[in-house]
Design a protein around this motif. Structure first.
Motif, mmCIF file in Angstrom:
data_model
loop_
_atom_site.group_PDB
_atom_site.id
_atom_site.type_symbol
_atom_site.label_atom_id
_atom_site.label_comp_id
_atom_site.label_asym_id
_atom_site.label_seq_id
_atom_site.Cartn_x
_atom_site.Cartn_y
_atom_site.Cartn_z
ATOM 1 N N TRP A 396 55.460 -85.630 78.304
ATOM 2 C CA TRP A 396 54.176 -86.335 78.266
ATOM 3 C C TRP A 396 54.202 -87.515 79.217
ATOM 4 C CZ3 TRP A 396 53.761 -91.229 75.416
ATOM 5 C CH2 TRP A 396 54.930 -91.618 74.763
ATOM 6 N N THR A 397 53.020 -88.051 79.497
ATOM 7 C CA THR A 397 52.883 -89.184 80.414
ATOM 8 C C THR A 397 52.453 -90.417 79.621
ATOM 9 O OG1 THR A 397 52.184 -87.649 82.132
ATOM 10 C CG2 THR A 397 51.737 -89.984 82.509
ATOM 11 N N ILE A 398 53.155 -91.499 79.830
ATOM 12 C CA ILE A 398 52.899 -92.708 79.043
ATOM 13 C C ILE A 398 51.623 -93.401 79.526
ATOM 14 C CG2 ILE A 398 53.769 -95.018 78.495
ATOM 15 C CD1 ILE A 398 56.612 -93.841 78.575
ATOM 16 N N VAL A 399 50.722 -93.675 78.575
ATOM 17 C CA VAL A 399 49.492 -94.424 78.852
ATOM 18 C C VAL A 399 49.400 -95.532 77.814
ATOM 19 C CG1 VAL A 399 46.980 -94.312 79.049
ATOM 20 C CG2 VAL A 399 48.376 -92.342 79.735
ATOM 21 N N GLY A 400 49.595 -96.759 78.271
ATOM 22 C CA GLY A 400 49.693 -97.888 77.338
ATOM 23 C C GLY A 400 48.474 -98.044 76.454
ATOM 24 N N SER A 401 47.307 -97.811 77.006
ATOM 25 C CA SER A 401 46.090 -98.061 76.232
ATOM 26 C C SER A 401 45.865 -97.011 75.151
ATOM 27 C CB SER A 401 44.887 -98.094 77.173
ATOM 28 O OG SER A 401 44.798 -96.868 77.862
ATOM 29 N N TYR A 412 55.660 -99.055 80.994
ATOM 30 C CA TYR A 412 55.996 -97.697 81.458
ATOM 31 C C TYR A 412 54.773 -96.891 81.848
ATOM 32 C CZ TYR A 412 60.404 -98.883 79.187
ATOM 33 O OH TYR A 412 61.561 -99.497 78.821
ATOM 34 N N GLU A 413 53.697 -97.584 82.197
ATOM 35 C CA GLU A 413 52.449 -96.889 82.519
ATOM 36 C C GLU A 413 52.714 -95.773 83.544
ATOM 37 O OE1 GLU A 413 49.858 -97.941 80.776
ATOM 38 O OE2 GLU A 413 48.577 -96.356 81.576
ATOM 39 N N GLY A 414 52.305 -94.568 83.204
ATOM 40 C CA GLY A 414 52.439 -93.457 84.141
ATOM 41 C C GLY A 414 53.801 -92.791 84.167
ATOM 42 N N HIS A 415 54.773 -93.319 83.417
ATOM 43 C CA HIS A 415 56.103 -92.687 83.421
ATOM 44 C C HIS A 415 56.046 -91.309 82.752
ATOM 45 C CE1 HIS A 415 59.064 -96.138 84.310
ATOM 46 N NE2 HIS A 415 57.862 -96.521 84.685
ATOM 47 N N GLU A 416 56.755 -90.378 83.339
ATOM 48 C CA GLU A 416 56.864 -89.042 82.760
ATOM 49 C C GLU A 416 58.110 -89.021 81.890
ATOM 50 O OE1 GLU A 416 54.722 -86.539 83.594
ATOM 51 O OE2 GLU A 416 53.616 -87.635 85.155
ATOM 52 N N VAL A 417 57.937 -88.686 80.636
ATOM 53 C CA VAL A 417 59.072 -88.678 79.704
ATOM 54 C C VAL A 417 59.037 -87.399 78.886
ATOM 55 C CG1 VAL A 417 59.325 -91.184 79.511
ATOM 56 C CG2 VAL A 417 57.666 -89.992 78.055
ATOM 57 N N ARG A 418 60.093 -87.204 78.095
ATOM 58 C CA ARG A 418 60.104 -86.057 77.185
ATOM 59 C C ARG A 418 60.591 -86.512 75.816
ATOM 60 N NH1 ARG A 418 65.263 -84.420 76.388
ATOM 61 N NH2 ARG A 418 66.736 -85.167 77.943
ATOM 62 N N GLY A 419 60.052 -85.844 74.807
ATOM 63 C CA GLY A 419 60.398 -86.186 73.429
ATOM 64 C C GLY A 419 59.221 -86.867 72.764
ATOM 65 N N LYS A 420 58.638 -86.201 71.758
ATOM 66 C CA LYS A 420 57.453 -86.781 71.127
ATOM 67 C C LYS A 420 57.516 -86.561 69.619
ATOM 68 C CE LYS A 420 52.841 -87.899 72.382
ATOM 69 N NZ LYS A 420 52.664 -89.196 71.858
#
Lengths: 439, 325
Positions: A396-401, A412-420
């Motif tokens: 998923w992509t991090i969106v602070g709002s 981390y706005e816009g960072h691509e990460v895994r694990g939810k």
């Protein structure tokens, strides 16, 4: 202080992989109506079935370091909104830091926080200040506070500067067993020597030199870690080191543990994922205490998490209103939010098996907070049902709002990460189902 | 495309610095006229946003704008809504809403010009942010040096004094070295930046060893409070080690330029005699400041993008009395 609510039907977590301190296995988990786990095994059935396929079913996460801002700064966060973010991040217990207004340095204020926590989505575990007003001059009523359930004392936001006062606090903490029913307490230190850190706004080094921003040297942290290790040695008291950020501090804690001293440590997600280079944007979202440090410090913090020197991943979730962060870099308040990104960052950035990550986020911090009878425990029948179900591979992509927090100061706005996190069960109640908070 | 903002020397590179210096020649000629005024920026609106005291930079920018026929908006922190608690962003949005082409900003905090550039559309010119950058000072210093030496290639310049707290030093090092000069910074270790990684300069603690080798010595203002911060034991000891004293002046080369960004602490970093020596370029620096700032304002606001490449025809190709000039 457990947020037990009446649950009228049993819940079955079906098809997941159970991970706890004893290892991992495929099993269904049945959560009873009494807030406890009713059964663990194959082919179970329940009133309501929640899919845990492709997921890890683990003891709920425990954050040793959350700023919930209530009382005093409810426009940035409340216990309710913070706990919602926590639940969405997989946490079933949040240790509330005492730098509220008024500070949590008295029975009255701590009792208020406990009361407010009863309707929260997660357990709210109050810490309390070591000194009155977190001013570093007089001891807070530690025995009274311990009697109320406080197991972690900290002046977080600042370290106790006075050597003698810290020694006295540690000595006093050793004798608090009569007020805790025999449990030990820990003094958690925010390690920054004021004379080296005053008037600084980022890590001192290559980037502060280039950017012309006054920098805080690593020694500001190292010296207080060194002192408190010495004081732990002489008093026998437990010291917990908050948010380790320097290579020097990690090495000191490693040596203290090798010596057998009763010290523990946490690291925040941002101190193993971000460096001071981020400050070159002058974006105040990257301003935090302790500051983001160098590449080698990040490597040392990661190594500390890998080899067990650091016991827990903490968020230091520190919400701030947008208008407070929209100031010049030196004037903006330090801190970043982190409850809803911690798991993903740990899974993405640390080269650790998922079992180790869960340990760093669940049973290890639960033990430090003295709540391992309720949180972080094994997934087995009869245990309190504080459970997190997460998909370790969901990208998923991090969106602070998008977060439940009232504030959106996420670095981390816009960072691509895994694990939810998919579902969170707190005291038997499914407070998060399919990534949605139920209340 | 000409740059939209002037935030840092690093944004310019050698080509744009040289272009600004060429433009400065044209505007120096304008400044020398009986009526030193051209319509180059007629109808453009420039706001001054000085959150920190300034005499020479602010007057220099104002003079430059007037000579280019720009309209200007004065903003004084002490008599503005800032005193009523208005935030930096709201102040900028307010100024922007009035229709402004450029904001010239000075602030005690590093990075403020970068933040403003994200908030509003106007061109932002950094007139000094904390200890970080002061690009127009560096450009006028480059112009002053090229007046004396022509090219800076291979020239050796010593920057002496409080490098750690100096936005002038950070911008000058970048600008001088971009033009091919070699820079040595000279200061007690306490006044050096904590890390010099990535800094394109040599480092010395021995002014007497460096002075005979330099084409210019650039002295930084030594603030009196550095003594209270224990960065130097005393100003007297600082002067003995790092000041351009009468004795050092005697050993200075005949063609060595003495420079200082002002305001000077006579008797501390520079002796009375050195400040007034014929080799001193201090007042020349101030005079050049107006022409350089005209060039910067013109580069950012006067051209319409496509024709403003460094290799494009320059304003003075048509002769300074024709066209826009």
């Amino acid at each position: 202080m457990s947020s037990v609510s009446s649950v009228s039907e049993t819940t079955l977590l079906r098809g997941g992989t159970v991970v706890d301190a004893s290892g991992s296995r495929r099993a269904d988990v049945l959560v009873g109506t009494d807030g406890n786990i009713e059964a663990v095994g194959d082919g179970l059935s329940g009133d309501r079935v929640i899919d845990a396929g492709d997921c890890i079913v683990s003891p709920g996460f425990v954050d040793l370091h959350t700023h919930l801002r209530e009382p005093g700064k409810e426009e940035a966060e409340t216990i309710e909104t913070g706990s919602r973010g926590g639940a969405l991040g997989g946490f079933t217990a949040l240790v509330a830091m005492p730098n509220t207004t008024p500070p949590m340095d008295s029975v009255g204020v701590v009792r208020d926080v406990i009361e407010l926590g009863k309707t929260a989505l997660t357990d709210i575990i109050p810490s309390a200040a070591i000194t009155i007003g977190r001013a570093g001059a007089e001891l807070a009523p530690m025995a009274e506070l311990a009697e109320l359930g406080v197991r972690i004392f900290t002046d977080d936001g600042t370290g106790v500067q006075d050597d003698l006062l810290m020694k006295r606090a540690l000595e006093y903490s050793v004798g608090l067993a009569p007020f805790t029913g025999g449990a030990s307490v820990a003094l958690a230190q925010h390690c920054e020597v004021d004379s080296l850190s005053a008037g600084t706004f980022m890590h001192e080094g290559e980037w502060s030199s280039r950017l012309g921003i006054p920098g805080q040297p690593s020694e500001a942290e190292d010296l207080m870690v060194m002192r408190d290790i010495a004081l732990s040695r002489s008093t026998g008291a437990r010291v917990h080191f908050q948010h380790l950020s320097t290579a020097g501090a990690v090495a000191l804690v490693r040596a203290a543990k090798a010596e057998g001293l009763p010290v523990t440590a946490e690291a925040t997600t941002h101190h193993f994922t971000l460096t001071d280079a981020a400050c070159a944007s002058f974006d105040t979202v990257f301003k935090v205490h302790p500051p983001l440090r160098s590449d080698s410090d990040v490597a040392a913090v990661k190594a500390g998490l890998l080899d067990g020197t650091i016991d827990a991943i903490a968020t230091d979730h520190a919400p701030h209103c947008a208008h407070d962060k929209e100031q010049p870099f030196d004037a903006a308040p330090p801190g970043m939010i982190g409850l809803e990104t911690a798991l993903a960052l740990a899974l993405t950035e640390l080269e650790l098996p998922v079992e180790k990550v869960v340990g760093l986020m669940s049973w290890q911090p639960a033990k430090i907070a003295g709540i391992d009878d309720i949180h972080g425990g094994p997934i087995e029948a009869g245990r309190p049902a504080n459970i997190t179900v997460f998909d370790p591979n969901e990208a998923w992509t991090i969106v602070g709002s998008s977060f439940a927090s009232k504030s959106s100061n996420c670095p981390y706005e816009g960072h691509e990460v895994r694990g939810k996190v998919r579902h969170t069960i707190v005291a038997g109640e499914a407070v998060v189902i399919d990534q949605e908070a139920m209340r | 495309m000409s740059p939209k903002h002037l935030l840092s020397i690093d944004d310019l590179g050698r080509d744009w610095i040289e272009e600004i210096l060429r433009l400065t020649d044209s505007f120096a000629e304008v400044s020398a006229r009986p009526i030193p005024k051209v319509p180059a920026l007629r109808g453009k609106n420039i706001a001054w946003l000085f959150y920190e005291d300034s005499t020479r930079t602010r007057l220099s920018f104002e003079t430059a704008a007037k000579r280019l026929s720009a309209d200007t908006m004065n903003f004084s922190v002490s008599s503005s809504s800032v005193n009523k608690g208005e935030s930096l962003r709201d102040t900028c949005l307010t100024i922007s809403a009035m229709g402004v082409d450029a904001i010239v900003v000075r602030h005690k905090s590093a990075g403020v010009p970068w933040q403003i550039a994200k908030w509003i559309d106007a061109s932002i010119i950094n007139a000094g942010d904390g200890w970080h950058q002061h690009p127009t000072q560096a450009l006028l210093d480059c112009y002053t040096l090229t007046q004396k030496f022509g090219s800076l290639d291979g020239r050796h310049i010593a920057i002496v004094g409080d490098i750690k707290h100096s936005r002038v030093a950070r911008s000058d090092i970048a600008a001088f070295t971009a033009l091919g000069a070699e820079v040595t910074i000279v200061a007690p270790q306490t006044l050096m930046p904590p890390s010099l990684e990535g800094w394109n300069c040599k480092v010395s603690h021995d002014l007497d060893a460096v002075l005979p080798t330099v084409d210019a010595v650039y002295l930084l203002r030594m603030q009196l409070e550095r003594q209270q911060e224990a960065l130097v034991p005393s100003l007297r000891e600082y002067t003995a080690g790092y000041g351009l004293t009468d004795e050092r002046l005697e050993h200075l080369g005949a063609n060595t330029l003495i420079m200082h960004p002002g305001p000077m602490n006579r008797g501390v970093e520079i002796s009375q005699k050195a400040a007034d020596d014929p080799r001193s370029a201090v007042t020349q620096q101030v005079a050049n400041g107006v022409s350089v700032r005209m060039a910067v304002l013109f580069l950012l606001l006067g051209n319409n993008g496509s024709d403003s490449h460094p290799n494009a025809p320059r304003p003075n190709d048509q002769g300074p009395n024709e066209g826009i000039l």
